[in-house]
Write an enzyme that holds these catalytic residues in place. Structure first.
Site: not given
Length: 492
Positions: A109, A121-122, A172, A179, A250-251, A260
């Site tokens: 991650k 920016d990732g 992780r 999800r 999405d979490n 998350d």
């Protein structure tokens, strides 16, 4: 050193993901490594090399057998549907089989700007990486289903959020990264074949007993199974005052794990309206709303599976609606079981819910610390000197003083002695939680001074939350005046 990868997700059709190799970083340094988890996953710790591990966990070197990818998913974010999200900074290396025979995802991650990054920016700042490491491992020690933290590395680069911060990458581990939003991604594209593929994967991986059901029953049963785990999970959150902060679809994990850890926090003074997340301006995901937002998320999952539940849409909606409405009773049962245990009760009596609610009302009126109240109740099973330690938590004491005799009268019907009751209360009521001010203190020391001693000390305390640790009393206390944390930040 890495165990052998399986590549279940990577073998799905390519519309499920984007191939993406982690972007190398300037100067990776391993700052945290979870050796017990690594051993459980089958890592060869006898061949452990810190420098090579830093390269792997930073993405500078891809482990043999891995096929990195970014997963596709959508999601409702604060109630607004976004049809294309995906892993904007996360890379799934693959799955490994742990020593218990369970398949586990390993994901980096903060590994770079993927095709899903949407202009970001990732990368990940050090503070949020360490927050997720601390709190996910604390949740594991509390016995709450969660993703795990395997490693954290610094990158030797800076990232820019509110202020420039050291960059970092978290490794992780999850039962899976499926999800609710994964299903929504394909529902938004009317891709029923992909939804069936995902559902079959979820059943095989997380609910294998459902595979024996006829196809006409299997997918509704999947929703029910996910619902059962979510109800139990959120009840456990509520039992320790945990506030997720970003319960977007999405979490919401299909596996029933907490996933998350962005602007999450633990409530101190009990108040159902408590919100910490800086991005939750309307309080949508406040402490008291969490059970019902979980139900809302589950309804979104059921919507995606309607074509598989019944060919007749009206019948499918009727079946799914009845199931989602049943969540309320299921959650209430799970929550009451958690709260009974916290009060030392094993028998079930009709007035137990009112007893619990009366205590919570007294705590709110007295601004009493949530976790310490339950912990000190275990010391005050019988009237005596220990009661003073409980009462000092309350600014206003009328409510708790009126409640204590009712509770002790109820305990008298448990048919066990006070020492047994106190012991079982200490086994479920933690003395140590990730106090927000202690977490922020550890993150600041690491990010501003490259000092990881506070992080390591806190990590050690939180690994044994139910046992009193002499000399570490400060970790059990609420924030002193002037040190309380009222806002937490996401870091994305």
């Amino acid at each position: 050193m890495f165990p052998e990868f399986t590549l279940r997700y990577a073998r799905l059709p390519e519309r499920f993901y984007e191939r993406f190799d982690p972007v190398p970083v300037k100067a990776p340094r391993l700052v945290a490594f979870n050796r017990p988890l690594a051993e459980e996953l089958g890592f060869d710790l006898g061949a452990f090399d810190e420098h090579l591990a830093a390269d792997w966990f930073a993405g500078n070197a891809v482990p043999s057998g891995a096929e990195p990818l970014a997963q596709a998913y959508a999601g409702h974010q604060f109630g607004v549907f976004v049809p294309r999200l995906g892993d904007g900074r996360a890379v799934l290396l693959g799955e490994v089989t742990d020593h218990h025979g369970r398949l586990r995802d390993i994901q980096l991650k903060g590994a770079g700007c993927t095709p899903f990054s949407r202009g970001a920016d990732g990368r990940a700042p050090l503070g949020p990486v360490l927050r997720e490491y601390l709190i996910s491992e604390a949740m594991h020690a509390l016995g709450i289903p969660t993703t795990r933290a395997l490693a954290a590395v610094t990158t030797g680069e800076r990232v820019f959020r509110r202020v420039p911060e050291p960059g970092a990458i978290l490794t992780r581990v999850a039962a899976s990264h499926l999800r609710v939003g994964t299903f929504q991604y394909f529902a938004a594209r009317d891709d029923v074949e992909a939804i069936r593929t995902l559902a079959d994967m979820a059943i095989e991986r997380h609910y294998p007993h459902l595979g024996e059901l006829p196809e006409g029953e299997r997918y509704l049963a999947l929703v029910e199974a996910v619902q059962a785990r979510q109800a139990a999970l959120v009840a456990r959150w509520m039992g320790v005052g945990f506030i997720h902060g970003v319960m977007n679809t999405d979490n919401c994990s299909i596996a029933g794990e907490t996933i998350d850890y962005g602007p999450c926090a633990f409530m101190e003074a009990h108040d159902p309206r408590t919100v910490f997340s800086s991005i939750d301006e309307g309080g949508r995901y406040g402490y008291g709303n969490q059970p019902w937002l979980a139900q809302w998320n589950l309804a979104r999952l059921a919507e995606t599976l309607l074509p598989l539940i019944d060919e007749d849409q009206d019948r499918a909606v009727e079946k799914a609606t009845a199931l989602i409405q049943a969540y309320t009773d299921r959650y209430e049962s799970e929550w009451l079981a958690v709260m009974r245990a916290k009060l030392g009760l094993e028998r079930q009596e009709e007035g137990d819910r009112e007893l619990v609610e009366s205590l919570l009302e007294a705590m709110q009126a007295g601004h009493a610390d949530f976790n310490l109240t339950f912990r000190r109740l275990g010391d005050a099973v019988e009237p005596g000197e220990a009661e003073a330690g409980l009462l000092e938590l309350f600014d206003a004491r009328d409510g708790i003083e009126a409640w204590l005799p009712r509770w002790r009268e109820r305990l008298a019907r448990e048919d066990v002695g006070p020492e047994t009751i106190a012991g079982r209360m200490r086994a479920v009521n933690p003395l140590y939680i990730p106090r927000n001010h202690k977490v922020e203190e550890a993150l600041a020391a690491a990010a501003e001074r490259d000092d990881f001693a506070p992080f390591e000390a806190l990590r050690e305390v939180l690994a044994d939350p139910f046992t009193e640790q002499p000399g570490r009393e400060a970790y059990a206390r609420p924030a002193p005046p002037g040190e309380a944390v009222f806002r937490t930040f996401c870091g994305t």
